[in-house]
Design a protein around this motif. Structure first.
Motif, PDB file in Angstrom:
ATOM      1  N   UNK A 388       0.821  -1.205   0.000  1.00 36.51           N
ATOM      2  CA  UNK A 388       0.000   0.000   0.000  1.00 36.51           C
ATOM      3  C   UNK A 388       0.862   1.265   0.000  1.00 36.51           C
ATOM      4  N   UNK A 389       1.875   1.253   0.861  1.00 34.87           N
ATOM      5  CA  UNK A 389       2.800   2.395   0.889  1.00 34.87           C
ATOM      6  C   UNK A 389       3.516   2.521  -0.456  1.00 34.87           C
ATOM      7  N   UNK A 390       3.807   1.351  -1.046  1.00 35.31           N
ATOM      8  CA  UNK A 390       4.518   1.362  -2.328  1.00 35.31           C
ATOM      9  C   UNK A 390       3.772   2.196  -3.365  1.00 35.31           C
ATOM     10  N   UNK A 391       2.439   2.150  -3.320  1.00 34.76           N
ATOM     11  CA  UNK A 391       1.646   2.931  -4.280  1.00 34.76           C
ATOM     12  C   UNK A 391       1.900   4.426  -4.093  1.00 34.76           C
ATOM     13  N   UNK A 392       1.991   4.867  -2.838  1.00 36.11           N
ATOM     14  CA  UNK A 392       2.230   6.302  -2.634  1.00 36.11           C
ATOM     15  C   UNK A 392       3.673   6.662  -3.002  1.00 36.11           C
ATOM     16  N   UNK A 393       4.604   5.723  -2.746  1.00 36.95           N
ATOM     17  CA  UNK A 393       5.996   5.975  -3.156  1.00 36.95           C
ATOM     18  C   UNK A 393       6.056   6.084  -4.684  1.00 36.95           C
ATOM     19  N   UNK A 394       5.301   5.209  -5.351  1.00 38.52           N
ATOM     20  CA  UNK A 394       5.261   5.220  -6.818  1.00 38.52           C
ATOM     21  C   UNK A 394       4.787   6.582  -7.340  1.00 38.52           C
ATOM     22  N   UNK A 395       3.714   7.099  -6.728  1.00 40.22           N
ATOM     23  CA  UNK A 395       3.199   8.409  -7.160  1.00 40.22           C
ATOM     24  C   UNK A 395       4.250   9.496  -6.974  1.00 40.22           C
ATOM     25  N   UNK A 396       4.971   9.394  -5.867  1.00 39.73           N
ATOM     26  CA  UNK A 396       6.027  10.358  -5.584  1.00 39.73           C
ATOM     27  C   UNK A 396       7.146  10.250  -6.627  1.00 39.73           C
ATOM     28  N   UNK A 397       7.516   9.004  -6.963  1.00 42.34           N
ATOM     29  CA  UNK A 397       8.543   8.783  -7.997  1.00 42.34           C
ATOM     30  C   UNK A 397       8.115   9.410  -9.323  1.00 42.34           C
ATOM     31  N   UNK A 398       6.819   9.243  -9.620  1.00 44.95           N
ATOM     32  CA  UNK A 398       6.295   9.767 -10.889  1.00 44.95           C
ATOM     33  C   UNK A 398       6.418  11.293 -10.942  1.00 44.95           C
ATOM     34  N   UNK A 399       6.191  11.917  -9.778  1.00 37.47           N
ATOM     35  CA  UNK A 399       6.259  13.381  -9.695  1.00 37.47           C
ATOM     36  C   UNK A 399       7.686  13.891  -9.756  1.00 37.47           C
ATOM     37  N   UNK A 400       8.569  13.213  -8.985  1.00 38.98           N
ATOM     38  CA  UNK A 400       9.902  13.783  -8.750  1.00 38.98           C
ATOM     39  C   UNK A 400      11.016  13.072  -9.501  1.00 38.98           C
ATOM     40  N   UNK A 401      10.746  11.840  -9.953  1.00 39.94           N
ATOM     41  CA  UNK A 401      11.794  11.061 -10.616  1.00 39.94           C
ATOM     42  C   UNK A 401      12.850  10.543  -9.648  1.00 39.94           C
ATOM     43  N   UNK A 402      12.582  10.720  -8.347  1.00 41.47           N
ATOM     44  CA  UNK A 402      13.560  10.284  -7.340  1.00 41.47           C
ATOM     45  C   UNK A 402      13.583   8.762  -7.192  1.00 41.47           C
ATOM     46  N   UNK A 403      14.656   8.253  -6.611  1.00 38.13           N
ATOM     47  CA  UNK A 403      14.754   6.825  -6.323  1.00 38.13           C
ATOM     48  C   UNK A 403      13.862   6.503  -5.123  1.00 38.13           C
ATOM     49  N   UNK A 404      13.197   5.335  -5.130  1.00 37.58           N
ATOM     50  CA  UNK A 404      12.270   5.001  -4.048  1.00 37.58           C
ATOM     51  C   UNK A 404      12.931   4.962  -2.669  1.00 37.58           C
ATOM     52  N   UNK A 405      14.182   4.492  -2.606  1.00 29.03           N
ATOM     53  CA  UNK A 405      14.881   4.433  -1.303  1.00 29.03           C
ATOM     54  C   UNK A 405      14.971   5.816  -0.684  1.00 29.03           C
ATOM     55  N   UNK A 406      15.283   6.787  -1.535  1.00 32.86           N
ATOM     56  CA  UNK A 406      15.425   8.155  -1.073  1.00 32.86           C
ATOM     57  C   UNK A 406      14.084   8.655  -0.523  1.00 32.86           C
ATOM     58  N   UNK A 407      12.997   8.385  -1.238  1.00 33.44           N
ATOM     59  CA  UNK A 407      11.668   8.841  -0.811  1.00 33.44           C
ATOM     60  C   UNK A 407      11.280   8.193   0.513  1.00 33.44           C
ATOM     61  N   UNK A 408      11.511   6.893   0.606  1.00 36.83           N
ATOM     62  CA  UNK A 408      11.145   6.153   1.813  1.00 36.83           C
ATOM     63  C   UNK A 408      11.895   6.689   3.030  1.00 36.83           C
ATOM     64  N   UNK A 409      13.174   6.984   2.836  1.00 36.30           N
ATOM     65  CA  UNK A 409      13.968   7.514   3.949  1.00 36.30           C
ATOM     66  C   UNK A 409      13.530   8.919   4.340  1.00 36.30           C
ATOM     67  N   UNK A 410      13.405   9.770   3.325  1.00 34.09           N
ATOM     68  CA  UNK A 410      13.036  11.168   3.595  1.00 34.09           C
ATOM     69  C   UNK A 410      11.688  11.282   4.283  1.00 34.09           C
ATOM     70  N   UNK A 411      10.735  10.451   3.864  1.00 41.46           N
ATOM     71  CA  UNK A 411       9.382  10.582   4.405  1.00 41.46           C
ATOM     72  C   UNK A 411       9.124   9.638   5.570  1.00 41.46           C
ATOM     73  N   UNK A 412      10.137   8.892   5.966  1.00 43.84           N
ATOM     74  CA  UNK A 412       9.985   7.976   7.087  1.00 43.84           C
ATOM     75  C   UNK A 412       8.884   6.958   6.854  1.00 43.84           C
ATOM     76  N   UNK A 413       8.911   6.305   5.700  1.00 44.07           N
ATOM     77  CA  UNK A 413       7.828   5.384   5.346  1.00 44.07           C
ATOM     78  C   UNK A 413       8.160   3.924   5.622  1.00 44.07           C
TER      79      UNK A 413
END
Ligand code: ADP
Ligand code: MG
Ligand code: ZN
Length: 478
Positions: A388-413
């Protein structure tokens, strides 16, 4: 009494070849230049000029012939197709008639998971005509000869197609072949891949062909299918009224969603075909054919079969992923970095294609790189994040082009898998919902989902669902 009718469909496809220069002169084929700037005496049809055949056109036609299992004629001929029209300065089009470069082939298309073979009658080379535009306000027409002499191949199918859906599948498959071969853009909307549809109907079980009509002006797959549906109904009504279908050329009007009569069907002898005396017979030897055959890329059906064998994918997934070689490459790039093919396929066919469709982007411009998608699946696989969280990480990746690891760490997911932490939350939730707990214990077991929901809400979706389920069950038993 109403008869049961069977449609019979055969398609003629013109594919514009991606050569740099025209078929019989060295003018550029580039699209979008100012009118009449890519012209010379040859493509303007001046008296006394001689056409010189572009060898690249022959190579491309050979590629298509081999890719569609045709027999290559060791000797073929160019012929003049004579007719008068303002976009045709010579008064004839150089085409091939009695001896085309390739004939008697077939392709196999996928119809709901079943393979169906559609015969290819012939493939021949010819030159395109110019482009007319008519002024809507004044009695004035303009002609642009930049397109005269741009190379085309015409691919004529046998009347083996039985439904509008099959026609669509055949066209899509043919287009994916020309794109795999890199010989045409295959773009219907832009006119580099054009289709005329021939259709007749006959009583089911009959072996003889009915009278056909030919529909022109079909510049999208949807138009082809809609036009065929319309024409099937129109012909049925005619036959049911006891009348007969007139053989003619009809024009599809996509706005009114109907076909209209354009002209009576011309017969081949109206064109007074004869061999072009300016061009020698085209002789192709075995070495040439073999050297082209060796250079052919892996074709859609071969790739599909390999995807099923090598990655264990279902036919549906393999068909989908190999519809373009770019999509297939994306998939294979992901799989080299995350070696579980089915989830990769699911994410590409689902979320990724949904995203690209919404943004109107091709796979080659995906904001999510294959490496980043693989990394996301890795995070799910290692239970670092939930699906479920992966879906929100995916949306974030789509917006920012960032790597998922980076998003997960930054947002504490990062997913909570610490059992004592999860247990503490559950205890708190159950205390707060003592009424529901009582109901649950009195047999309202449907409330289990409610408790899971409350825990997830409390942990912002980060609790590992499997552990939540286990601890909840355990605590509710007491
Ligand atoms: P033309 O240039 O006169 O249209 P072609 O031979 O180039 O003729 O193309 C004819 C196309 O029509 C082929 O695709 C063929 O399969 C199809 N066709 C021929 N007869 C029928 C028919 N009775 N019903 C449906 N399709 C037909
Ligand atoms: Mg025709
Ligand atoms: Zn020219």
């Amino acid at each position: 009494k109403k008869m049961n009718y069977e449609p019979v469909i055969g398609l003629e496809v013109h594919a514009q070849l991606k050569t740099k220069t025209k078929i019989f002169c060295s003018c550029s084929t580039a699209f979008g230049a100012p009118p009449n700037t890519h012209t010379c005496p040859v493509c303007l049809g001046m008296p006394g000029v001689l056409p010189v055949l572009n060898i690249k056109v022959v190579e491309y036609a050979l590629c298509m012939g081999l890719a569609t299992n045709c027999t290559i004629n060791r000797e073929s001929r160019f012929a003049r197709k004579n007719y008068f029209y303002p976009d045709l300065p010579k008064g004839y089009q150089i085409s091939q008639y009695e001896l085309p470069i390739a004939e008697n082939g077939f392709i196999e298309i996928d119809i709901n998971g079943h393979q169906k073979r559609i015969g290819i009658t012939r493939i021949h080379m010819e030159e395109d005509a110019g482009k007319l535009s008519h002024d809507p306000d004044r009695p004035l027409s303009k002609v642009d000869f930049n397109r005269t002499g741009v190379p085309l191949i015409e691919i004529v199918s046998e009347p083996d197609i039985r439904t509008p859906e099959e026609a669509g599948a055949y066209l899509r498959h043919l287009r994916s072949i020309v794109r795999y071969l890199g010989i045409s853009d295959g773009n219907m909307e832009e006119g580099s891949f054009r289709c005329d549809a021939n259709i007749s109907i006959r009583p089911k079980g009959s072996q003889t062909l009915g009278t056909r009509t030919e529909i022109k002006n079909l510049n999208s797959f949807k138009h082809v299918e809609n036009a065929l549906y319309f024409e099937i109904d129109r012909q049925k009504e005619i036959l049911e009224d006891g009348d007969h279908v007139v053989q003619e050329t009809r024009l599809w009007d996509p706005v009114q969603n109907k076909s209209i009569s354009m002209r009576g069907k011309e017969e081949a002898h109206d064109y007074r075909y004869f061999p072009d005396p300016d061009l020698l017979p085209l002789v192709i030897d075995d070495d040439w054919i073999e050297s082209i055959r060796k250079k052919l890329p892996e074709l859609p059906n071969e790739k599909k079969k390999r995807f099923m064998d090598e990655y264990g994918l279902p036919s549906y997934d393999a068909e989908f992923l190999t519809s373009s070689h770019e999509l297939a490459d994306y998939f294979e790039e992901c799989v080299t970095q995350f070696a579980d093919p089915k989830p990769v396929s699911n994410w590409i066919m689902g979320s990724l294609l949904g995203l690209l469709n919404a943004q109107g982007k091709p796979i080659t411009e995906s904001p999510i790189s294959p490496g980043n998608l693989a990394q996301l699946l890795q995070l799910i696989d290692e239970s670092i994040i939930s699906g479920k969280i992966a879906k929100t990480v995916f949306d974030d990746m789509a917006q920012t082009g960032k790597a998922p690891k980076e998003i997960v760490e930054q947002k504490g997911l990062v997913q909570v898998t610490d059992e004592s932490a999860i247990k503490a939350v559950i205890v708190k939730v159950l205390e707060a919902c003592s009424k529901e707990v009582e109901d649950y214990k009195n047999g309202k077991t449907k409330l289990f989902g409610f408790f899971v929901g409350q825990v997830m809400k409390e942990t912002k979706g980060k609790a590992n669902p499997k552990i939540v389920n286990e601890i909840l069950k355990d605590l509710l038993k007491r």
